[in-house]
Design a protein around this motif. Structure first.
Motif, PDB file in Angstrom:
ATOM      1  N   ARG A 163       0.873  -1.184   0.000  1.00  0.00           N
ATOM      2  CA  ARG A 163       0.000   0.000   0.000  1.00  0.00           C
ATOM      3  C   ARG A 163       0.905   1.227   0.000  1.00  0.00           C
ATOM      4  N   ASP A 164       0.792   2.011  -1.047  1.00  0.00           N
ATOM      5  CA  ASP A 164       1.567   3.251  -1.139  1.00  0.00           C
ATOM      6  C   ASP A 164       3.037   3.034  -0.792  1.00  0.00           C
ATOM      7  N   ASP A 165       3.661   2.040  -1.390  1.00  0.00           N
ATOM      8  CA  ASP A 165       5.085   1.709  -1.202  1.00  0.00           C
ATOM      9  C   ASP A 165       5.417   1.094   0.152  1.00  0.00           C
ATOM     10  N   ARG A 166       4.427   0.757   0.972  1.00  0.00           N
ATOM     11  CA  ARG A 166       4.685   0.086   2.248  1.00  0.00           C
ATOM     12  C   ARG A 166       4.219  -1.358   2.137  1.00  0.00           C
ATOM     13  N   VAL A 167       5.102  -2.298   2.460  1.00  0.00           N
ATOM     14  CA  VAL A 167       4.754  -3.718   2.445  1.00  0.00           C
ATOM     15  C   VAL A 167       3.893  -3.998   3.676  1.00  0.00           C
ATOM     16  N   ILE A 168       2.654  -4.447   3.434  1.00  0.00           N
ATOM     17  CA  ILE A 168       1.725  -4.685   4.543  1.00  0.00           C
ATOM     18  C   ILE A 168       1.264  -6.141   4.640  1.00  0.00           C
ATOM     19  N   GLY A 169       1.736  -6.967   3.738  1.00  0.00           N
ATOM     20  CA  GLY A 169       1.371  -8.382   3.786  1.00  0.00           C
ATOM     21  C   GLY A 169       2.345  -9.203   2.971  1.00  0.00           C
ATOM     22  N   MET A 170       2.417 -10.495   3.302  1.00  0.00           N
ATOM     23  CA  MET A 170       3.312 -11.398   2.581  1.00  0.00           C
ATOM     24  C   MET A 170       2.743 -12.804   2.586  1.00  0.00           C
ATOM     25  N   ALA A 171       3.203 -13.570   1.606  1.00  0.00           N
ATOM     26  CA  ALA A 171       2.917 -15.003   1.541  1.00  0.00           C
ATOM     27  C   ALA A 171       4.056 -15.631   0.757  1.00  0.00           C
ATOM     28  N   TRP A 172       4.557 -16.742   1.257  1.00  0.00           N
ATOM     29  CA  TRP A 172       5.680 -17.430   0.627  1.00  0.00           C
ATOM     30  C   TRP A 172       5.214 -18.753   0.028  1.00  0.00           C
ATOM     31  N   LEU A 173       5.709 -19.062  -1.163  1.00  0.00           N
ATOM     32  CA  LEU A 173       5.468 -20.345  -1.807  1.00  0.00           C
ATOM     33  C   LEU A 173       6.811 -21.059  -1.908  1.00  0.00           C
ATOM     34  N   ALA A 174       6.955 -22.148  -1.159  1.00  0.00           N
ATOM     35  CA  ALA A 174       8.159 -22.976  -1.232  1.00  0.00           C
ATOM     36  C   ALA A 174       7.891 -24.073  -2.257  1.00  0.00           C
ATOM     37  N   VAL A 175       8.722 -24.136  -3.278  1.00  0.00           N
ATOM     38  CA  VAL A 175       8.547 -25.109  -4.355  1.00  0.00           C
ATOM     39  C   VAL A 175       9.516 -26.266  -4.131  1.00  0.00           C
ATOM     40  N   VAL A 176       8.968 -27.479  -4.113  1.00  0.00           N
ATOM     41  CA  VAL A 176       9.758 -28.683  -3.865  1.00  0.00           C
ATOM     42  C   VAL A 176       9.664 -29.592  -5.088  1.00  0.00           C
ATOM     43  N   GLN A 177      10.817 -29.948  -5.629  1.00  0.00           N
ATOM     44  CA  GLN A 177      10.837 -30.885  -6.753  1.00  0.00           C
ATOM     45  C   GLN A 177      10.473 -32.273  -6.229  1.00  0.00           C
ATOM     46  N   ARG A 178       9.687 -32.995  -7.017  1.00  0.00           N
ATOM     47  CA  ARG A 178       9.240 -34.331  -6.631  1.00  0.00           C
ATOM     48  C   ARG A 178       9.924 -35.382  -7.499  1.00  0.00           C
ATOM     49  N   VAL A 179       9.922 -36.600  -7.032  1.00  0.00           N
ATOM     50  CA  VAL A 179      10.516 -37.706  -7.770  1.00  0.00           C
ATOM     51  C   VAL A 179       9.759 -37.870  -9.090  1.00  0.00           C
ATOM     52  N   PRO A 180      10.477 -38.008 -10.205  1.00  0.00           N
ATOM     53  CA  PRO A 180       9.784 -38.132 -11.497  1.00  0.00           C
ATOM     54  C   PRO A 180       9.101 -39.478 -11.680  1.00  0.00           C
ATOM     55  N   THR A 181       8.157 -39.485 -12.585  1.00  0.00           N
ATOM     56  CA  THR A 181       7.517 -40.724 -13.026  1.00  0.00           C
ATOM     57  C   THR A 181       7.682 -40.786 -14.546  1.00  0.00           C
TER      58      THR A 181
END
Length: 155
Positions: A61-79
């Motif tokens: 909001r108006d150059d101020r960070v007021i919220g966050m959410a992180w997405l951690a991506v994990v590689q999985r074993v292939p099939t």
């Protein structure tokens, strides 16, 4: 909620994101956290080192960070049918108290889930507080009878 943008965090905003993480810890009763400046330096270095696997989305909001959410991506074993597989874990969703209850958390969740779709992730999990379960449910998260966890104790 005018003047609020939801987008990937910029490098220059990582210190502000670290501040949100600090606020979350304090708000949830953490004690003996050390010095905030030390934490910010460590957090920014960690975010830089893990940028390929940990994606931060922010509400600004108006150059101020007021919220966050992180997405951690994990590689999985292939099939044989899916040689490239990955899943995600939603982490550290936080909105400053004065900006809550206006749908901002839901906007952050939608942005992260959109990114997960773009990345072709099979699923996204989240470890939630009981207070936040309804918000995650509104965004499409559901309990799974097959997703189990083991707590690993140090000692």
């Amino acid at each position: 909620m005018e003047n609020i943008g939801i987008r990937p965090a910029r490098h220059a905003e990582l210190a502000a994101v670290a501040g949100l993480r600090w606020e979350w810890l304090v708000e949830n009763g953490s004690e003996d956290l050390g010095e905030p400046d030390d934490f910010v330096r460590h957090f920014v270095a960690w975010a830089e080192e893990n940028a390929r696997t940990h994606h931060c989305t922010v509400a600004v909001r108006d150059d101020r960070v007021i919220g966050m959410a992180w997405l951690a991506v994990v590689q999985r074993v292939p099939t044989p049918r899916a040689p490239r597989r990955a899943s995600g874990d939603l982490q550290c969703v936080y909105v400053v108290p004065e900006a809550r209850d206006g749908g901002l958390g839901g906007r952050l969740l939608r942005a992260v889930l959109d990114e997960a779709r773009e990345l072709g992730l099979e699923r996204v999990t989240v470890h939630s507080s009981s207070r936040a379960v309804p918000a995650y449910a509104r965004s499409g998260f559901a309990q799974s009878p097959r997703l189990l966890q083991a707590r690993i104790t140090r000692g």
